[in-house]
Design a protein around this motif. Structure first.
Motif, PDB file in Angstrom:
ATOM      1  N   VAL A 168      18.503 -33.773  28.265  1.00  0.00           N
ATOM      2  CA  VAL A 168      18.349 -34.330  26.922  1.00  0.00           C
ATOM      3  C   VAL A 168      18.781 -33.286  25.898  1.00  0.00           C
ATOM      4  O   VAL A 168      18.285 -32.167  25.903  1.00  0.00           O
ATOM      5  N   SER A 169      19.722 -33.638  25.077  1.00  0.00           N
ATOM      6  CA  SER A 169      20.071 -32.778  23.945  1.00  0.00           C
ATOM      7  C   SER A 169      19.927 -33.620  22.683  1.00  0.00           C
ATOM      8  O   SER A 169      19.630 -34.808  22.758  1.00  0.00           O
ATOM      9  N   PRO A 170      20.086 -33.004  21.482  1.00  0.00           N
ATOM     10  CA  PRO A 170      19.697 -33.735  20.267  1.00  0.00           C
ATOM     11  C   PRO A 170      20.263 -35.150  20.155  1.00  0.00           C
ATOM     12  O   PRO A 170      19.552 -36.053  19.740  1.00  0.00           O
ATOM     13  N   ASN A 171      21.528 -35.364  20.527  1.00  0.00           N
ATOM     14  CA  ASN A 171      22.077 -36.707  20.353  1.00  0.00           C
ATOM     15  C   ASN A 171      22.564 -37.352  21.628  1.00  0.00           C
ATOM     16  O   ASN A 171      23.345 -38.293  21.610  1.00  0.00           O
ATOM     17  N   LYS A 172      22.137 -36.807  22.761  1.00  0.00           N
ATOM     18  CA  LYS A 172      22.747 -37.278  23.988  1.00  0.00           C
ATOM     19  C   LYS A 172      21.792 -37.153  25.167  1.00  0.00           C
ATOM     20  O   LYS A 172      21.032 -36.193  25.252  1.00  0.00           O
ATOM     21  N   ILE A 173      21.855 -38.154  26.043  1.00  0.00           N
ATOM     22  CA  ILE A 173      21.099 -38.071  27.290  1.00  0.00           C
ATOM     23  C   ILE A 173      22.096 -38.186  28.434  1.00  0.00           C
ATOM     24  O   ILE A 173      22.868 -39.142  28.509  1.00  0.00           O
ATOM     25  N   ASP A 174      22.145 -37.164  29.284  1.00  0.00           N
ATOM     26  CA  ASP A 174      23.048 -37.167  30.443  1.00  0.00           C
ATOM     27  C   ASP A 174      22.230 -37.356  31.708  1.00  0.00           C
ATOM     28  O   ASP A 174      21.307 -36.590  31.973  1.00  0.00           O
ATOM     29  N   ILE A 175      22.590 -38.366  32.488  1.00  0.00           N
ATOM     30  CA  ILE A 175      21.904 -38.575  33.768  1.00  0.00           C
ATOM     31  C   ILE A 175      22.929 -38.386  34.870  1.00  0.00           C
ATOM     32  O   ILE A 175      23.930 -39.097  34.923  1.00  0.00           O
ATOM     33  N   THR A 176      22.707 -37.396  35.710  1.00  0.00           N
ATOM     34  CA  THR A 176      23.655 -37.131  36.784  1.00  0.00           C
ATOM     35  C   THR A 176      23.576 -38.271  37.803  1.00  0.00           C
ATOM     36  O   THR A 176      22.483 -38.613  38.249  1.00  0.00           O
ATOM     37  N   GLU A 233      36.934 -36.351  54.501  1.00  0.00           N
ATOM     38  CA  GLU A 233      37.603 -37.648  54.652  1.00  0.00           C
ATOM     39  C   GLU A 233      36.822 -38.779  53.966  1.00  0.00           C
ATOM     40  O   GLU A 233      37.401 -39.710  53.424  1.00  0.00           O
ATOM     41  N   LEU A 234      35.485 -38.665  53.974  1.00  0.00           N
ATOM     42  CA  LEU A 234      34.677 -39.723  53.358  1.00  0.00           C
ATOM     43  C   LEU A 234      34.883 -39.776  51.846  1.00  0.00           C
ATOM     44  O   LEU A 234      34.797 -40.823  51.227  1.00  0.00           O
ATOM     45  N   PHE A 235      35.126 -38.608  51.271  1.00  0.00           N
ATOM     46  CA  PHE A 235      35.265 -38.551  49.818  1.00  0.00           C
ATOM     47  C   PHE A 235      36.629 -39.051  49.356  1.00  0.00           C
ATOM     48  O   PHE A 235      36.811 -39.346  48.187  1.00  0.00           O
ATOM     49  N   THR A 236      37.595 -39.108  50.262  1.00  0.00           N
ATOM     50  CA  THR A 236      38.867 -39.721  49.875  1.00  0.00           C
ATOM     51  C   THR A 236      38.808 -41.220  50.142  1.00  0.00           C
ATOM     52  O   THR A 236      39.383 -42.023  49.432  1.00  0.00           O
ATOM     53  N   ARG A 237      38.085 -41.570  51.173  1.00  0.00           N
ATOM     54  CA  ARG A 237      37.988 -42.966  51.579  1.00  0.00           C
ATOM     55  C   ARG A 237      37.138 -43.782  50.602  1.00  0.00           C
ATOM     56  O   ARG A 237      37.425 -44.940  50.318  1.00  0.00           O
ATOM     57  N   MET A 238      36.058 -43.154  50.120  1.00  0.00           N
ATOM     58  CA  MET A 238      35.141 -43.881  49.231  1.00  0.00           C
ATOM     59  C   MET A 238      35.175 -43.258  47.838  1.00  0.00           C
ATOM     60  O   MET A 238      35.483 -42.098  47.670  1.00  0.00           O
ATOM     61  N   LYS A 239      34.827 -44.087  46.854  1.00  0.00           N
ATOM     62  CA  LYS A 239      34.778 -43.599  45.466  1.00  0.00           C
ATOM     63  C   LYS A 239      33.351 -43.140  45.174  1.00  0.00           C
ATOM     64  O   LYS A 239      32.462 -43.970  44.970  1.00  0.00           O
ATOM     65  N   ILE A 240      33.143 -41.825  45.230  1.00  0.00           N
ATOM     66  CA  ILE A 240      31.789 -41.301  45.061  1.00  0.00           C
ATOM     67  C   ILE A 240      31.723 -40.498  43.767  1.00  0.00           C
ATOM     68  O   ILE A 240      32.529 -39.584  43.564  1.00  0.00           O
ATOM     69  N   ARG A 241      30.811 -40.857  42.911  1.00  0.00           N
ATOM     70  CA  ARG A 241      30.764 -40.160  41.607  1.00  0.00           C
ATOM     71  C   ARG A 241      30.278 -38.725  41.782  1.00  0.00           C
ATOM     72  O   ARG A 241      29.298 -38.459  42.481  1.00  0.00           O
ATOM     73  N   PRO A 242      30.987 -37.783  41.167  1.00  0.00           N
ATOM     74  CA  PRO A 242      30.651 -36.368  41.361  1.00  0.00           C
ATOM     75  C   PRO A 242      29.359 -35.966  40.644  1.00  0.00           C
ATOM     76  O   PRO A 242      28.958 -36.599  39.671  1.00  0.00           O
ATOM     77  N   VAL A 243      28.724 -34.910  41.153  1.00  0.00           N
ATOM     78  CA  VAL A 243      27.522 -34.358  40.513  1.00  0.00           C
ATOM     79  C   VAL A 243      27.764 -32.931  40.020  1.00  0.00           C
ATOM     80  O   VAL A 243      26.905 -32.323  39.406  1.00  0.00           O
ATOM     81  N   SER A 244      28.964 -32.435  40.311  1.00  0.00           N
ATOM     82  CA  SER A 244      29.213 -31.005  40.107  1.00  0.00           C
ATOM     83  C   SER A 244      29.185 -30.583  38.640  1.00  0.00           C
ATOM     84  O   SER A 244      29.130 -29.396  38.337  1.00  0.00           O
TER      85      SER A 244
END
Lengths: 476, 272
Positions: free
Chosen positions: A436-444, A185-196
């Protein structure tokens, strides 16, 4: 009765005023039945037991398999707060990769006198074998876990840059999975960015660094684990499974036709990228510690010939060495031309006479860390130490001052946990995970929040009685 | 410019195993390079009983080859051969080059770490040679090392450290080089180990591959010192590999899984 918390609380400004990021959660919580939540808490623990997330505690006689306690109250970060952290982390990781390239090539930063050469020269984390080596894709630290602490509304500090083999990401993923099951219910109620997306991004990020001359049509990725006796074995198996990679041990790998190949039921399969969870010294008994049974002989030769990618690259440890930590603001400025967005904790280098004198005088107020240690071992927390501990430590410090750095005891922010009487504040830190990949940095968005479960305690390490929480970054 | 000599070298290393090999790797550093008065006219390494896997230049610019021995092999032969021309430059190699910083060569390694005896010799040199320039001081050091570590085979092995050899008072060229390196570093000089070949006049069959050391000085850069023969390398010396100590520059290093003994045979022919 109203008491103001002695340090910054991330939920409560005062007893009846809730900070914005927590307002939705607080509303929800106020209407919840404590009994129901305690049941949920027990359920969560059973869930962790079932999937088998345990870890070994080092420094105990029996290899004690323990469950890291999980607290069901999330730590919540606003999107604005996160955006700033993200910029800071991105900057830091770019600088670290540039530093590693430099230190293993022309060493301009040493020539410029910005950091003393002795710090590198006398450092076991510096690998001469990496001099002149160009890692595929130019990436050194493919996976980083930057430890952050908070002391105020806008005050975040980097405690440590973990750029060798940061662990804990499996907890980030499992904590979220558990929360989704417990409190949909909390995940529908609030906008929580996924980590999956993390495992998929990890796989993509590693694949993007595969050697260009690979004989495989699609990059083959494997996770190299020291084996089931390693404290993080669960995580190795979990990550391999989640990203669809092979989990291998050293005995599964050999040198075949100039590449590292793994034994499969169909014969030998050349591997392109090895996410290795084996430390540098043990990685290759032909090139490093000859006694190592955890490593793959010749893997460094194949690496230096450009036929395999190792993540993280050997020798990255020089960038997260505690002796270098205090130079991080200079390192960031040197390579990016910018001021560091995230602050460093003020640090006294005990190798310097003035600093040592100060540290000895203020030992009971400071946190003193071993330069090459990790996981909270060999560390003194001055305010929590008794007289004998202080004097024992003073002797160690005097004997080998260069082995230590000292920092003020920070008033770490607190976040509520579910305690017997309801919500109670406990100190936390945060380890966001960076790819970190050659042209991109992804931060979860988020990461692993570690929490000191004992009231007043500042030590969040799981090996020392810390627990974890899910970390929510709110969407816009 | 000094005299130039030309050599045809054949260096044959044979391993015999009393049980068939299961899995074994060997790392070869047997490839002389061009430069500092040395010209490699022609060179090749050939392996019988094994396959070359990869080749790369290591951090000391040594050409390095990784060989996997054939499963089931009971005999492996490595032939390293070719023609090299060397000009006599009185041991002067000169300017430092490559990515490795000079300070790396001034740091002790486990094999060259100073113990009491090494420190004592360094102290004596410091006291006795205060007035000398770097080069004279290093010549004096080379002389003292040759007196303190008498050339004698059979007492030391690849694991012997500089401190052990100096304490024992005897050793082979490898030990003498390690001692000189250890003391030079103790005195603050960058120093390195060199493995290679020495052409002994009037002999076709040479003893074994040779080792000496190089010390870096402000005025001339790298200079070679052959403690064993009390000279600076001339046109009879072929430089093959270099590094901080024997471990970095050894011609062959290997790992082998499985039981059984191995016998090693080395023959070296150098012809002018």
């Amino acid at each position: 009765m109203t008491t103001t918390p002695p340090c910054f609380d991330e939920m409560l400004i005062s007893q009846d005023q809730v900070r914005d990021p927590y307002s939705d959660y607080y509303d929800w919580f106020s209407k919840e039945d404590l009994k129901r939540l305690r049941l949920k808490s027990a359920e969560a623990e059973a869930f962790f037991r079932k999937i088998g997330i345990t870890f070994n505690v080092y420094g105990q006689d029996e290899a004690d398999e323990r469950l890291i306690p999980f607290d069901i109250v999330p730590r919540i970060i606003s999107s604005r707060e996160w955006a700033r952290l993200e910029r800071g982390i991105d900057q830091r990781v770019r600088a670290i990769n540039a530093f590693l390239h430099d230190i293993y090539h022309r060493q301009e930063i040493l020539r410029a006198g910005r950091i003393p050469a002795e710090l590198i020269a006398r450092n076991a984390a510096f690998l001469p074998e990496m001099m002149g080596v160009n890692p595929p894709g130019g990436v050194y630290s493919h996976i980083a876990g930057i430890d952050l602490v908070r002391t105020g509304e806008d005050d975040f500090f980097v405690l440590e840059d973990n750029v060798r083999t940061p662990s804990g990401v499996s907890y980030m993923l499992e904590n979220r999975e558990t929360m989704l099951q417990m409190f949909p219910e909390l995940f529908t109620r609030m906008k929580i960015r996924p980590v999956s997306a993390y495992p998929r991004l990890l796989r993509r990020s590693l694949s993007n660094c595969a050697p260009e001359n690979s004989p495989n049509r699609k990059p083959v990725v494997a996770v190299l684990t020291p084996g089931i006796h390693n404290s993080a074995y669960f995580e190795h198996a979990f990550l391999a499974d989640q990203m669809g990679a092979e989990l291998v041990e050293s005995t599964d790998l050999s040198v075949v036709d100039g590449r590292i190949a793994m034994r499969t039921t169909q014969g030998f399969q050349p591997v392109d990228v090895i996410y290795r969870r084996v430390d540098d010294a043990y990685l290759d008994p032909l090139n490093f510690n000859p006694e190592s049974l955890l490593g793959v002989p010749g893997i460094m030769d194949v690496y230096r010939a450009g036929n395999i990618t190792l993540a993280n690259a050997p020798g990255t440890g020089i960038a997260d060495d505690k002796a270098l930590y205090s130079y991080m603001p200079d390192i960031i400025e040197f390579y990016t031309g910018e001021q560091a967005i995230l602050k460093n904790v003020p640090t006294w280098r005990c190798s310097e006479a003035d600093s040592l004198a100060y540290v000895l005088e203020h030992l009971s107020e400071l946190v003193v860390k071993e330069v090459h240690g990790s996981g909270g071992y060999g560390m003194l927390v001055g305010p929590a130490a008794n007289k004998k501990e202080l004097s024992d430590f003073e002797a160690k410090l005097r004997a080998k001052p260069a082995n230590y750095i000292a920092q003020p005891t920070l008033a770490l922010s607190t976040v509520p946990i579910l305690a017997k009487s309801g919500l109670a504040p406990r100190h936390v830190d945060l380890r966001p995970f960076v790819l970190v990949s050659p042209n991109k940095i992804d931060i979860t968005p988020g990461g692993l929040t570690r929490v000191a479960l004992k009231q007043g305690s500042l030590v969040v390490n799981s090996s020392q009685g810390g627990g974890t929480k899910d970390t929510w970054v709110l969407g816009d | 410019m000094g005299d130039t000599l030309s050599f045809a070298i054949t260096h044959t290393t044979t391993y015999s195993f009393d049980q068939p090999v299961k899995y074994a790797l060997q790392q070869l550093r047997m490839f002389p390079r061009n430069g500092h008065g040395q010209r490699v006219v022609d060179w090749k390494t050939t392996v019988t009983g094994g396959q070359k896997q990869v080749a790369f230049d290591d951090q000391f610019m040594n050409r390095t080859e990784l060989v996997r021995l054939d499963p089931g092999a009971i005999r492996v032969e490595i032939v390293s051969e070719g023609v090299v021309e060397v000009e006599d430059r009185n041991g002067v190699i000169g300017k430092h080059s490559g990515y490795t910083p000079l300070w790396l060569y001034a740091e002790p390694t486990p094999m060259t770490a100073a113990g009491n005896t090494v420190r004592k010799m360094a102290g004596q040199i410091r006291a006795d040679c205060a007035e000398m320039d770097d080069i004279a001081r290093m010549h004096e050091l080379a002389t003292r090392v040759s007196e303190a570590v008498k050339y004698q085979t059979g007492h030391t092995d690849a694991e012997t450290t500089a401190e052990m050899a100096l304490t024992a008072g005897h050793g082979v060229c490898q030990d003498q080089a390690h001692v000189m390196i250890a003391v030079a570093r103790q005195l603050g000089y960058p120093a390195r180990y060199v493995s290679g070949y020495l052409f002994m006049d009037g002999q076709v069959n040479q003893d074994a591959s040779h080792a000496w050391c190089e010390v870096w000085t402000e005025s001339l850069g790298w200079i070679g010192f052959d403690v064993a023969n009390q000279i600076c390398p001339d046109a009879r010396y072929v430089r093959v590999a270099a590094g901080r100590d024997y471990g970095d520059a050894a011609p062959i290093q290997g790992v082998r899984h499985g039981a059984g003994d191995e016998q090693l045979q080395v023959s070296l022919q150098v012809q002018q």
